[in-house]
Motif scaffolding. Structure first.
Motif, PDB file in Angstrom:
ATOM      1  N   ALA A 110       0.629   8.179   1.321  1.00  0.00           N
ATOM      2  CA  ALA A 110       0.171   9.426   0.716  1.00  0.00           C
ATOM      3  C   ALA A 110      -1.355   9.484   0.768  1.00  0.00           C
ATOM      4  CB  ALA A 110       0.638   9.514  -0.733  1.00  0.00           C
ATOM      5  N   VAL A 111      -1.894  10.705   0.739  1.00  0.00           N
ATOM      6  CA  VAL A 111      -3.339  10.926   0.648  1.00  0.00           C
ATOM      7  C   VAL A 111      -3.617  11.676  -0.644  1.00  0.00           C
ATOM      8  CG1 VAL A 111      -5.351  12.069   1.643  1.00  0.00           C
ATOM      9  CG2 VAL A 111      -3.678  10.972   3.142  1.00  0.00           C
ATOM     10  N   VAL A 112      -4.457  11.087  -1.493  1.00  0.00           N
ATOM     11  CA  VAL A 112      -4.908  11.727  -2.727  1.00  0.00           C
ATOM     12  C   VAL A 112      -6.431  11.798  -2.649  1.00  0.00           C
ATOM     13  CG1 VAL A 112      -4.996  11.609  -5.239  1.00  0.00           C
ATOM     14  CG2 VAL A 112      -2.935  10.843  -4.032  1.00  0.00           C
TER      15      VAL A 112
ATOM     16  N   ILE B  63      -4.544   8.037   9.788  1.00  0.00           N
ATOM     17  CA  ILE B  63      -4.181   6.670   9.398  1.00  0.00           C
ATOM     18  C   ILE B  63      -3.004   6.703   8.431  1.00  0.00           C
ATOM     19  CG2 ILE B  63      -4.978   4.622   8.149  1.00  0.00           C
ATOM     20  CD1 ILE B  63      -7.811   5.272   9.235  1.00  0.00           C
ATOM     21  N   ALA B  64      -3.080   7.593   7.453  1.00  0.00           N
ATOM     22  CA  ALA B  64      -2.009   7.689   6.457  1.00  0.00           C
ATOM     23  C   ALA B  64      -0.675   8.038   7.100  1.00  0.00           C
ATOM     24  CB  ALA B  64      -2.378   8.727   5.404  1.00  0.00           C
ATOM     25  N   GLU B  65      -0.693   8.961   8.038  1.00  0.00           N
ATOM     26  CA  GLU B  65       0.552   9.355   8.705  1.00  0.00           C
ATOM     27  C   GLU B  65       1.131   8.200   9.513  1.00  0.00           C
ATOM     28  OE1 GLU B  65       2.303  12.918  11.583  1.00  0.00           O
ATOM     29  OE2 GLU B  65       0.168  12.841  11.095  1.00  0.00           O
TER      30      GLU B  65
ATOM     31  N   THR C 289       0.831  -1.201   0.000  1.00  0.00           N
ATOM     32  CA  THR C 289       0.000   0.000   0.000  1.00  0.00           C
ATOM     33  C   THR C 289       0.865   1.249   0.000  1.00  0.00           C
ATOM     34  OG1 THR C 289      -1.673  -1.199   1.285  1.00  0.00           O
ATOM     35  CG2 THR C 289      -1.896   1.188   1.143  1.00  0.00           C
ATOM     36  N   ARG C 290       0.553   2.161  -0.914  1.00  0.00           N
ATOM     37  CA  ARG C 290       1.312   3.403  -1.015  1.00  0.00           C
ATOM     38  C   ARG C 290       0.464   4.644  -0.748  1.00  0.00           C
ATOM     39  NH1 ARG C 290       5.528   3.820  -4.372  1.00  0.00           N
ATOM     40  NH2 ARG C 290       5.681   5.908  -3.441  1.00  0.00           N
ATOM     41  N   ALA C 291      -0.848   4.537  -0.908  1.00  0.00           N
ATOM     42  CA  ALA C 291      -1.688   5.733  -0.781  1.00  0.00           C
ATOM     43  C   ALA C 291      -3.125   5.347  -0.454  1.00  0.00           C
ATOM     44  CB  ALA C 291      -1.657   6.551  -2.067  1.00  0.00           C
ATOM     45  N   ILE C 292      -3.860   6.326   0.066  1.00  0.00           N
ATOM     46  CA  ILE C 292      -5.306   6.224   0.269  1.00  0.00           C
ATOM     47  C   ILE C 292      -5.953   7.281  -0.609  1.00  0.00           C
ATOM     48  CG2 ILE C 292      -7.204   6.278   1.936  1.00  0.00           C
ATOM     49  CD1 ILE C 292      -5.090   5.859   4.147  1.00  0.00           C
ATOM     50  N   MET C 293      -6.948   6.868  -1.393  1.00  0.00           N
ATOM     51  CA  MET C 293      -7.684   7.794  -2.244  1.00  0.00           C
ATOM     52  C   MET C 293      -9.156   7.813  -1.811  1.00  0.00           C
ATOM     53  SD  MET C 293      -8.455   7.790  -6.351  1.00  0.00           S
ATOM     54  CE  MET C 293      -6.779   8.077  -6.914  1.00  0.00           C
TER      55      MET C 293
END
Length: 368
Positions: free
Chosen positions: A147-149, A140-142, A119-123
């Motif tokens: 990354a957050v997109v 959660i992302a931190e 997992t690299r990002a949440i969109m």
């Protein structure tokens, strides 16, 4: 017939487009730079990068974070297909998480179970103008270094506690004609990350900093000055447009009966790109609204994981209970700012009359 959307263009848009044409600045130029600056100020971030569409904004943001083959991006199946397609464009794989029935946005409680070493990002998708729970998503992302997109394609001016959509990580907006503001076609990525913004600008224009000297493999994702001219006029009108949408939505919330109306989290500003209700016998409901002179639309009748490109990729055995229930119940009714008070009354009467004929829907448990 009262239409589901009615894009508004006035003298201001015509004047700015005509002046750009007279100046001969048709490609990406000073009008694009001005729109980027003003839109960044509107969102409350340091940088905005204009693109050719909302889809290319999503694609560009993912590329800017270095996401590619072998990576995974967590998103939702209840959205327009461009959200997940943009992940596929990079060579990465979407990992779907179900939504909340009341907000139509990602169920934050399910995100961490979907995180893997890839997992690299949440969109998250801020659907219909309702921001996803961005504070919880950012936490959660931190924690997991992701990354957050934010797919904020429908959330121009939406906010949580005064902080606007598009100010967490990278925010991606669409300026398609039916959105809360339009450029005719176009998009924007917003961010406070200067290094990210610089990468996006490089990738947007063929990987070129110096003309005809290409540093990386890039794309032609540029916006034209003609489109930006429309956007400059629309951005000035956006606050009033949003206020009118919210006022109409408040009236619907108070006066509609027999249907499930949208909910808004405390402290959240929903800008109602769509006003989406849940109904029984959805197709019959839409037909009867049409007979009463009211247009409607279904956003979205088929979840992304059931679309043919995703079935071909092996997503067909996945099951998302809330998404699959709501795709059979959701119906959007007119909420655009050009509606008159009389037209709003007509919509209310049509919805209430149809619900009385077909029977009321009540929020119940979602099937497992």
């Amino acid at each position: 017939m009262i239409p589901i959307a009615r894009p508004q263009m006035g003298a201001e848009e015509k004047e700015l487009v005509w002046s750009a044409m007279e100046a001969g600045a048709l490609a990406q130029g000073p009008r694009v730079a001005e729109l980027e600056s003003r839109f960044a100020d509107f969102i409350g971030v340091g940088h905005a990068v204009a693109t050719s569409s909302g889809t290319t904004a999503l694609h560009l943001a993912l590329l800017g974070y270095g996401i590619g083959p072998g990576d995974e991006v967590i998103t939702v199946p209840f959205t327009f297909i461009a959200s997940a397609n943009s992940i596929l464009f990079t060579g990465a794989r979407p990992v779907f998480v179900d939504i909340e029935a009341d907000s139509y946005t990602i169920d934050v409680g399910q995100i961490e179970a979907a995180i893997t070493p890839r997992t690299r990002a949440i969109m998250p998708v801020s659907l219909y103008g309702n921001p996803a729970d961005m504070n919880a998503i950012a936490e959660i992302a931190e924690r997991h270094g992701l990354a957050v997109v934010e797919d904020a394609a429908q959330a121009h001016g939406a906010a949580i506690g005064g902080r606007r959509s598009g100010s967490w990580g990278a925010g991606c907006f669409s300026f398609y004609p039916t959105k809360n503001m339009t450029t005719g076609e176009g998009g924007m990525v917003t961010t406070d990350d200067l290094e990210l913004a610089d990468r996006l600008r490089l990738l947007r224009e063929h990987g070129m900093k110096v003309r005809y000297h290409h540093d990386v493999l890039g794309y032609n994702f540029r916006m034209t000055d003609l489109h930006a001219s429309i956007g400059l006029a629309q951005l000035t009108k956006l606050p009033a447009y949003n206020e009118r949408r919210i006022a109409i939505a408040q009236r619907y919330g108070a006066e509609l009966s027999g249907v499930i109306t949208p909910s808004v989290r405390p402290g959240t500003r929903h800008v109602f790109h769509q006003y989406t209700i849940r109904v029984l016998e959805r197709d019959a409901f839409a037909d009867r609204l049409r007979e009463r002179g009211v247009g409607s639309a279904i956003y979205y009748p088929v979840p992304v994981h059931r679309q043919k490109p995703f079935l071909a990729l092996g997503y067909g055995d996945q099951h998302f209970a809330v998404t699959e229930q709501l795709t059979g119940e959701v119906l959007s009714i007119p909420v655009h700012p050009s509606l008159t008070d009389e037209e709003v009354s007509t919509v209310i009467a049509a919805v209430n009359g149809t619900a009385a004929e077909l029977g009321p829907i009540r929020a119940g448990s979602v099937p497992a």
